[in-house]
Design an enzyme around this catalytic site. Structure first.
Site, PDB file in Angstrom:
ATOM      1  N   SER A  98       0.832  -1.199   0.000  1.00 21.73           N
ATOM      2  CA  SER A  98       0.000   0.000   0.000  1.00 21.73           C
ATOM      3  C   SER A  98       0.866   1.249   0.000  1.00 21.73           C
ATOM      4  O   SER A  98       1.960   1.251   0.551  1.00 21.73           O
ATOM      5  CB  SER A  98      -0.926   0.022   1.214  1.00 21.73           C
ATOM      6  OG  SER A  98      -1.694   1.217   1.190  1.00 21.73           O
TER       7      SER A  98
ATOM      8  N   LYS B 166      -4.479  -7.073   3.231  1.00 19.97           N
ATOM      9  CA  LYS B 166      -4.523  -5.938   2.281  1.00 19.97           C
ATOM     10  C   LYS B 166      -5.959  -5.695   1.811  1.00 19.97           C
ATOM     11  O   LYS B 166      -6.396  -4.552   1.659  1.00 19.97           O
ATOM     12  CB  LYS B 166      -3.605  -6.198   1.086  1.00 19.97           C
ATOM     13  CG  LYS B 166      -3.660  -5.093   0.019  1.00 19.97           C
ATOM     14  CD  LYS B 166      -3.166  -3.779   0.551  1.00 19.97           C
ATOM     15  CE  LYS B 166      -3.362  -2.504  -0.226  1.00 19.97           C
ATOM     16  NZ  LYS B 166      -3.776  -2.425  -1.558  1.00 19.97           N
TER      17      LYS B 166
ATOM     18  N   HIS C 197      -7.585  -3.859   4.495  1.00 22.96           N
ATOM     19  CA  HIS C 197      -7.094  -2.470   4.422  1.00 22.96           C
ATOM     20  C   HIS C 197      -7.930  -1.687   3.407  1.00 22.96           C
ATOM     21  O   HIS C 197      -8.377  -0.572   3.660  1.00 22.96           O
ATOM     22  CB  HIS C 197      -5.607  -2.483   4.023  1.00 22.96           C
ATOM     23  CG  HIS C 197      -5.070  -1.150   3.582  1.00 22.96           C
ATOM     24  ND1 HIS C 197      -5.376  -0.588   2.357  1.00 22.96           N
ATOM     25  CD2 HIS C 197      -4.270  -0.250   4.207  1.00 22.96           C
ATOM     26  CE1 HIS C 197      -4.789   0.595   2.249  1.00 22.96           C
ATOM     27  NE2 HIS C 197      -4.102   0.814   3.366  1.00 22.96           N
ATOM     28  N   ASN C 198      -8.161  -2.294   2.251  1.00 27.15           N
ATOM     29  CA  ASN C 198      -8.891  -1.579   1.209  1.00 27.15           C
ATOM     30  C   ASN C 198     -10.367  -1.390   1.554  1.00 27.15           C
ATOM     31  O   ASN C 198     -10.961  -0.365   1.220  1.00 27.15           O
ATOM     32  CB  ASN C 198      -8.731  -2.297  -0.138  1.00 27.15           C
ATOM     33  CG  ASN C 198      -7.374  -2.012  -0.761  1.00 27.15           C
ATOM     34  OD1 ASN C 198      -6.410  -1.757  -0.043  1.00 27.15           O
ATOM     35  ND2 ASN C 198      -7.288  -2.064  -2.064  1.00 27.15           N
TER      36      ASN C 198
ATOM     37  N   GLU D 125     -10.382   1.431   3.739  1.00 26.01           N
ATOM     38  CA  GLU D 125     -10.134   2.609   2.872  1.00 26.01           C
ATOM     39  C   GLU D 125     -11.454   3.075   2.231  1.00 26.01           C
ATOM     40  O   GLU D 125     -11.778   4.267   2.258  1.00 26.01           O
ATOM     41  CB  GLU D 125      -9.112   2.197   1.808  1.00 26.01           C
ATOM     42  CG  GLU D 125      -8.762   3.234   0.760  1.00 26.01           C
ATOM     43  CD  GLU D 125      -7.820   2.635  -0.318  1.00 26.01           C
ATOM     44  OE1 GLU D 125      -6.747   2.113   0.031  1.00 26.01           O
ATOM     45  OE2 GLU D 125      -8.181   2.704  -1.515  1.00 26.01           O
TER      46      GLU D 125
HETATM   47  C1  6PG Z   1      -3.215   1.274  -1.676  1.00 28.55           C
HETATM   48  C2  6PG Z   1      -4.510   1.346  -2.422  1.00 28.55           C
HETATM   49  C3  6PG Z   1      -4.362   0.766  -3.792  1.00 28.55           C
HETATM   50  C4  6PG Z   1      -5.473   1.074  -4.762  1.00 28.55           C
HETATM   51  C5  6PG Z   1      -6.851   1.057  -4.209  1.00 28.55           C
HETATM   52  C6  6PG Z   1      -7.850   1.720  -5.124  1.00 28.55           C
HETATM   53  O1  6PG Z   1      -3.270   0.724  -0.597  1.00 28.55           O
HETATM   54  O2  6PG Z   1      -2.211   1.788  -2.152  1.00 28.55           O
HETATM   55  O3  6PG Z   1      -5.465   0.631  -1.700  1.00 28.55           O
HETATM   56  O4  6PG Z   1      -4.095  -0.596  -3.668  1.00 28.55           O
HETATM   57  O5  6PG Z   1      -5.196   2.315  -5.271  1.00 28.55           O
HETATM   58  O6  6PG Z   1      -7.183  -0.245  -4.012  1.00 28.55           O
HETATM   59  O7  6PG Z   1      -8.929   0.893  -5.214  1.00 28.55           O
HETATM   60  P1  6PG Z   1     -10.227   1.209  -6.039  1.00 28.55           P
HETATM   61  O8  6PG Z   1      -9.799   1.502  -7.441  1.00 28.55           O
HETATM   62  O9  6PG Z   1     -11.045  -0.033  -5.923  1.00 28.55           O
HETATM   63  O10 6PG Z   1     -10.831   2.407  -5.371  1.00 28.55           O
END
Ligand code: 6PG
Length: 461
Positions: A125, A180, A183-184, A187
């Site tokens: 990430s 991960k 994490h997303n 996010e």
């Molecule tokens: C990270 C982000 C990366 C990605 C996102 C965007 O941790 O650096 O999570 O992995 O940019 O997953 O995801 P979406 O395109 O699904 O919003």
């Protein structure tokens, strides 16, 4: 002989390779796209070697080979493994640093194990900038293999304010990619919370883009100190080259996604994890496309409460905690279901710097789980329990105001519902059970005696 290899030299792969070289390790880079290798070759020196064929790449590496695969998730990873397999030796270590689905990683881990190859599924990430200057890394797989790559990963990873690396062994099999994925999902949840608070600031408090930017900037110095707060302030004040207006006002309000947040929801459903905020965040992206846009924009003519900005700050702090809480709750359930021994304080530490969801709150989460403390729910921890007690009145006021105004706040409302439910001994599921037993003889458990019961609700005619 080179100490490390990277396959895939688009921005992430190239930047990770440069990061490795910048920390004193020799690295070879290969891509099936010749133009990527040409671009990489511009950095060539005694520690950085561009390779144009699979054989040249594999033969340039010292044994056991340590290879990071940094390419698009999905079929390309399987194709790469098939190309590599005949060229590798037993004991070599492959690391998949893409956003792979954890089910694929489980399958690949088992397949590679049969060939004596160690497979590490590693969440990465931090985007392009993080890849070059310090990403957060979440490696899972064989622990002995991890130990062999740990010095390099620790060198290149982001560091917490105390100087600890944002990488540690997560657990076996696909647990790294699972973490991960979570994490997303977090996010997605936090990003949605920010967009709802932005909507309230512009529609109810009538703040301009610059005023909102200043508010988020101030919050970033206070209760919600986080990377996403910082970039929200920056996004809101950015001017557009085409119009000289604020660019935010010209960005089409349809959210895209690559689906990793959706995957957290899918597995959350499979596990029965109550991750309603992540669910709402995923669905809000669907809604941003599905809405017919036939209605009128909300105009608020009512009073603007004096404490609205304070309430929003407290709400954002609390709902951010809910997003993390749901992530850790799902991890706890997954660890049990998949028999993984996950170390929650280490996961919180991994996220303290470098990654997209980094914030000062993760230090408090690390503390909540330290010394092997087992929490079903983060809010059982005294610090987070107090945060809930202190901030929930603000969140209730905000949700009540937006309900009057007719502004949808799926993530803020879901956070409130989560907090109102998570310790409640009297949720009305007894009626659900009664109805299920009534129409389908599905039986129910009782609160006054052991066993499974069925009631003859009506006389059969
Ligand atoms: C990270 C982000 C990366 C990605 C996102 C965007 O941790 O650096 O999570 O992995 O940019 O997953 O995801 P979406 O395109 O699904 O919003």
């Amino acid at each position: 002989m080179q100490q490390f290899g990277v396959i895939g030299l688009s921005v992430m792969g190239k930047n990770l390779a440069l990061n490795i070289r910048n920390h004193g390790y020799s690295v070879s880079g290969f891509s099936i796209d010749k133009s990527e290798v040409d671009a990489f070759a511009k950095y060539e020196d005694d520690k950085l070697k561009p390779c144009y064929t699979w054989e040249e790449f594999v033969n340039s590496l010292e044994k056991p080979r340590k290879i990071l695969i940094q390419i698009m998730a999905g079929d390309p990873v399987d194709q790469t493994l098939q190309k590599l397999l005949p060229l590798l030796d037993k004991g070599d270590i492959l690391i998949d640093g893409g956003n792979s689905n954890f089910h694929d990683t489980t399958r690949r881990f088992e397949e590679m194990e049969k060939h004596g190859i160690h497979f590490i599924g590693m969440g990465v990430s931090g985007g392009e900038e993080g890849a070059l200057n310090g990403p957060a890394l979440m490696p899972g797989g064989d622990e002995e293999a991890y130990k062999k790559v740990a010095p390099i990963l620790e060198a290149i990873a982001a560091k917490t304010p105390e100087g600890r690396p944002c990488v540690s062994y997560i657990g076996p099999s696909s647990s790294g990619h699972y973490v991960k994925m979570v994490h997303n999902g977090i996010e997605y949840a936090i990003i949605q919370e920010f967009s709802e608070v932005y909507d309230i600031l512009r529609k109810i408090a009538s703040k301009s883009d610059d005023e909102m930017s200043a508010i988020f900037d101030k919050w970033n110095q206070g209760l919600v100190h986080a990377y996403l707060t910082e970039i929200t302030a920056n996004v809101l004040k950015q001017k557009d080259n085409l119009t000289q207006d604020h660019v935010i006002d010209h960005i089409l309000n349809v959210a895209s996604y690559k689906g990793t947040g959706n995957w957290m929801l899918e597995d959350g459903v499979a596990l029965g994890a109550p991750i309603n905020v992540v669910a709402e965040a995923v669905i809000a992206r669907f809604m941003s496309k599905a809405t017919t846009r036939e209605g009128k924009e909300i105009v608020w003519n009512g009073d603007v409460p004096d404490n609205l900005i304070d309430n929003l700050e407290k709400s954002l702090q609390l709902t951010q905690a809910v997003a993390y809480a749901q992530g850790f709750q799902q991890l706890t359930m997954a660890a049990k279901a998949y028999d993984w021994n996950l170390r929650y304080p280490a996961i919180a530490q991994n996220w303290e710097a470098g990654c997209i969801i980094r914030s000062s709150m993760l230090k408090d989460i690390e503390k909540a789980y330290e010394d092997g403390k087992q929490l079903e729910v983060l809010f059982q921890d005294p610090y987070f329990n107090q945060l809930m007690v202190n901030n929930i009145p603000a969140l209730r006021e905000v949700v009540s105001l937006v309900t009057k105004a007719g502004i949808p706040t799926p993530a803020l409302s879901a956070s409130l519902n989560y907090l109102e439910s998570i310790f409640d001994p009297s949720l009305p599921a007894n009626l659900i059970q009664g109805q299920r037993d009534y129409f389908g003889a599905h039986t129910y458990l009782r609160n006054d005696r052991e066993g499974t019961f069925h009631t003859e609700w009506y006389e059969e005619k």
